[in-house]
Design a protein around this motif. Sequence first.
Motif, PDB file in Angstrom:
ATOM      1  N   LEU A 156       0.871  -1.168   0.000  1.00 34.90           N
ATOM      2  CA  LEU A 156       0.000   0.000   0.000  1.00 34.90           C
ATOM      3  C   LEU A 156       0.910   1.220   0.000  1.00 34.90           C
ATOM      4  O   LEU A 156       1.741   1.379   0.908  1.00 34.90           O
ATOM      5  CB  LEU A 156      -0.900   0.010   1.234  1.00 34.90           C
ATOM      6  CG  LEU A 156      -1.799   1.229   1.429  1.00 34.90           C
ATOM      7  CD1 LEU A 156      -2.790   1.380   0.271  1.00 34.90           C
ATOM      8  CD2 LEU A 156      -2.544   1.134   2.765  1.00 34.90           C
ATOM      9  N   TYR A 157       0.807   2.024  -1.052  1.00 35.94           N
ATOM     10  CA  TYR A 157       1.625   3.230  -1.197  1.00 35.94           C
ATOM     11  C   TYR A 157       0.815   4.479  -0.877  1.00 35.94           C
ATOM     12  O   TYR A 157      -0.381   4.543  -1.178  1.00 35.94           O
ATOM     13  CB  TYR A 157       2.067   3.408  -2.652  1.00 35.94           C
ATOM     14  CG  TYR A 157       3.167   2.520  -3.152  1.00 35.94           C
ATOM     15  CD1 TYR A 157       4.506   2.809  -2.902  1.00 35.94           C
ATOM     16  CD2 TYR A 157       2.869   1.420  -3.955  1.00 35.94           C
ATOM     17  CE1 TYR A 157       5.520   2.015  -3.421  1.00 35.94           C
ATOM     18  CE2 TYR A 157       3.879   0.628  -4.480  1.00 35.94           C
ATOM     19  CZ  TYR A 157       5.199   0.916  -4.209  1.00 35.94           C
ATOM     20  OH  TYR A 157       6.199   0.140  -4.728  1.00 35.94           O
ATOM     21  N   GLU A 158       1.493   5.480  -0.350  1.00 37.16           N
ATOM     22  CA  GLU A 158       0.948   6.827  -0.274  1.00 37.16           C
ATOM     23  C   GLU A 158       1.646   7.644  -1.343  1.00 37.16           C
ATOM     24  O   GLU A 158       2.860   7.537  -1.526  1.00 37.16           O
ATOM     25  CB  GLU A 158       1.189   7.463   1.089  1.00 37.16           C
ATOM     26  CG  GLU A 158       0.638   8.879   1.175  1.00 37.16           C
ATOM     27  CD  GLU A 158       0.760   9.498   2.558  1.00 37.16           C
ATOM     28  OE1 GLU A 158       0.155  10.559   2.763  1.00 37.16           O
ATOM     29  OE2 GLU A 158       1.458   8.927   3.423  1.00 37.16           O
ATOM     30  N   SER A 159       0.889   8.439  -2.078  1.00 31.46           N
ATOM     31  CA  SER A 159       1.429   9.298  -3.127  1.00 31.46           C
ATOM     32  C   SER A 159       1.323  10.750  -2.666  1.00 31.46           C
ATOM     33  O   SER A 159       0.227  11.238  -2.387  1.00 31.46           O
ATOM     34  CB  SER A 159       0.625   9.092  -4.419  1.00 31.46           C
ATOM     35  OG  SER A 159       1.058   9.986  -5.416  1.00 31.46           O
ATOM     36  N   THR A 160       2.481  11.413  -2.593  1.00 35.78           N
ATOM     37  CA  THR A 160       2.533  12.808  -2.164  1.00 35.78           C
ATOM     38  C   THR A 160       3.131  13.638  -3.292  1.00 35.78           C
ATOM     39  O   THR A 160       4.235  13.332  -3.753  1.00 35.78           O
ATOM     40  CB  THR A 160       3.404  12.949  -0.896  1.00 35.78           C
ATOM     41  OG1 THR A 160       2.949  12.016   0.084  1.00 35.78           O
ATOM     42  CG2 THR A 160       3.344  14.363  -0.345  1.00 35.78           C
ATOM     43  N   PRO A 161       2.419  14.679  -3.755  1.00 33.65           N
ATOM     44  CA  PRO A 161       2.981  15.514  -4.828  1.00 33.65           C
ATOM     45  C   PRO A 161       4.279  16.173  -4.380  1.00 33.65           C
ATOM     46  O   PRO A 161       4.416  16.589  -3.227  1.00 33.65           O
ATOM     47  CB  PRO A 161       1.904  16.579  -5.068  1.00 33.65           C
ATOM     48  CG  PRO A 161       0.653  16.029  -4.464  1.00 33.65           C
ATOM     49  CD  PRO A 161       1.094  15.128  -3.337  1.00 33.65           C
ATOM     50  N   GLY A 162       5.237  16.246  -5.313  1.00 31.79           N
ATOM     51  CA  GLY A 162       6.520  16.883  -5.029  1.00 31.79           C
ATOM     52  C   GLY A 162       7.003  17.647  -6.245  1.00 31.79           C
ATOM     53  O   GLY A 162       6.451  17.488  -7.345  1.00 31.79           O
ATOM     54  N   ALA A 163       8.037  18.444  -6.074  1.00 30.93           N
ATOM     55  CA  ALA A 163       8.565  19.262  -7.170  1.00 30.93           C
ATOM     56  C   ALA A 163       9.066  18.400  -8.329  1.00 30.93           C
ATOM     57  O   ALA A 163       8.930  18.767  -9.490  1.00 30.93           O
ATOM     58  CB  ALA A 163       9.695  20.157  -6.659  1.00 30.93           C
ATOM     59  N   GLY A 164       9.636  17.237  -8.028  1.00 29.07           N
ATOM     60  CA  GLY A 164      10.152  16.350  -9.073  1.00 29.07           C
ATOM     61  C   GLY A 164       9.177  15.248  -9.447  1.00 29.07           C
ATOM     62  O   GLY A 164       9.572  14.209  -9.947  1.00 29.07           O
ATOM     63  N   GLY A 165       7.895  15.449  -9.169  1.00 27.24           N
ATOM     64  CA  GLY A 165       6.887  14.418  -9.405  1.00 27.24           C
ATOM     65  C   GLY A 165       6.442  13.841  -8.075  1.00 27.24           C
ATOM     66  O   GLY A 165       6.912  14.239  -7.008  1.00 27.24           O
ATOM     67  N   SER A 166       5.533  12.907  -8.127  1.00 28.23           N
ATOM     68  CA  SER A 166       5.007  12.313  -6.899  1.00 28.23           C
ATOM     69  C   SER A 166       6.073  11.507  -6.165  1.00 28.23           C
ATOM     70  O   SER A 166       6.938  10.897  -6.776  1.00 28.23           O
ATOM     71  CB  SER A 166       3.825  11.402  -7.221  1.00 28.23           C
ATOM     72  OG  SER A 166       2.756  12.169  -7.721  1.00 28.23           O
ATOM     73  N   VAL A 167       5.968  11.541  -4.840  1.00 31.66           N
ATOM     74  CA  VAL A 167       6.831  10.751  -3.976  1.00 31.66           C
ATOM     75  C   VAL A 167       5.969   9.616  -3.437  1.00 31.66           C
ATOM     76  O   VAL A 167       4.886   9.848  -2.892  1.00 31.66           O
ATOM     77  CB  VAL A 167       7.392  11.603  -2.811  1.00 31.66           C
ATOM     78  CG1 VAL A 167       8.193  10.746  -1.843  1.00 31.66           C
ATOM     79  CG2 VAL A 167       8.226  12.752  -3.361  1.00 31.66           C
ATOM     80  N   TYR A 168       6.447   8.366  -3.597  1.00 26.16           N
ATOM     81  CA  TYR A 168       5.696   7.199  -3.174  1.00 26.16           C
ATOM     82  C   TYR A 168       6.324   6.614  -1.919  1.00 26.16           C
ATOM     83  O   TYR A 168       7.514   6.286  -1.903  1.00 26.16           O
ATOM     84  CB  TYR A 168       5.655   6.144  -4.279  1.00 26.16           C
ATOM     85  CG  TYR A 168       5.082   6.677  -5.577  1.00 26.16           C
ATOM     86  CD1 TYR A 168       3.882   7.370  -5.602  1.00 26.16           C
ATOM     87  CD2 TYR A 168       5.753   6.496  -6.777  1.00 26.16           C
ATOM     88  CE1 TYR A 168       3.356   7.866  -6.788  1.00 26.16           C
ATOM     89  CE2 TYR A 168       5.240   6.980  -7.968  1.00 26.16           C
ATOM     90  CZ  TYR A 168       4.039   7.661  -7.969  1.00 26.16           C
ATOM     91  OH  TYR A 168       3.520   8.152  -9.136  1.00 26.16           O
ATOM     92  N   THR A 169       5.516   6.465  -0.886  1.00 27.27           N
ATOM     93  CA  THR A 169       5.965   5.935   0.391  1.00 27.27           C
ATOM     94  C   THR A 169       5.179   4.673   0.703  1.00 27.27           C
ATOM     95  O   THR A 169       3.942   4.677   0.620  1.00 27.27           O
ATOM     96  CB  THR A 169       5.724   6.971   1.520  1.00 27.27           C
ATOM     97  OG1 THR A 169       6.353   8.202   1.157  1.00 27.27           O
ATOM     98  CG2 THR A 169       6.260   6.480   2.849  1.00 27.27           C
ATOM     99  N   VAL A 170       5.868   3.587   1.067  1.00 28.88           N
ATOM    100  CA  VAL A 170       5.191   2.349   1.439  1.00 28.88           C
ATOM    101  C   VAL A 170       4.595   2.513   2.833  1.00 28.88           C
ATOM    102  O   VAL A 170       5.302   2.823   3.791  1.00 28.88           O
ATOM    103  CB  VAL A 170       6.170   1.146   1.402  1.00 28.88           C
ATOM    104  CG1 VAL A 170       5.485  -0.111   1.926  1.00 28.88           C
ATOM    105  CG2 VAL A 170       6.691   0.918  -0.010  1.00 28.88           C
ATOM    106  N   LEU A 171       3.273   2.305   2.930  1.00 32.15           N
ATOM    107  CA  LEU A 171       2.582   2.384   4.216  1.00 32.15           C
ATOM    108  C   LEU A 171       2.422   1.011   4.862  1.00 32.15           C
ATOM    109  O   LEU A 171       2.388   0.901   6.082  1.00 32.15           O
ATOM    110  CB  LEU A 171       1.188   3.004   4.036  1.00 32.15           C
ATOM    111  CG  LEU A 171       1.136   4.439   3.534  1.00 32.15           C
ATOM    112  CD1 LEU A 171      -0.311   4.886   3.373  1.00 32.15           C
ATOM    113  CD2 LEU A 171       1.878   5.373   4.486  1.00 32.15           C
TER     114      LEU A 171
END
Length: 188
Positions: A156-171
């Motif tokens: 399960l990933y969380e997608s957070t918008p960032g300057a270089g594109g989305s940042v994906y973090t494993v939850l």
Amino acid sequence: MRRVFFGLEVPFSVKQRLLAVQTDINGARWQGRHQLHLTLAFIGSVDDAGLETLRRAACRVTAPAFELRVQGLGVFGKPDHPRNLWAGISPEHPVIELHERLTDSLSGAGFAQEKRRFRPHITVSRFRRNAGSVASLLDAHGSTGFGAMAVTEFVLYESTPGAGGSVYTVLDRFPLTPSLDETDPSGQ
């Protein structure tokens, strides 16, 4: 609210080979090493209660572990006007089966699923409207092998918008059932 999705992680060795195809193409937004993944089910924004419901639904999914080969490049859109450049996987059947089991469990928990047909792939680049052609990349890498990956869990990933594109973090991680040869080394 958190923006989340389920997916498969791509091993570092495969990521390195996929990153090596990057070239200067007008309008390309190449995925970085931490962005390469295979999406199983996009959920969207959920609150904390929804996140717990998602976790419970994912825990109910049972499927066997499997091996994939990452092979060839393809395109959504036309090669001269691409929307996405992607790497294919083979065989597709175990990924489609896992997707179906997951989306059935999610639907049972009240989460609506996308209507379009699921096509397992790893997005390598997204393109803006003024995109250049990827025809030469498809010619050069249409059948290139990028490596194998053992799929023993989905995440399960969380997608957070960032300057270089989305940042994906494993939850969270959800294990698949080990194959017989993983559970009993003697094969009996």
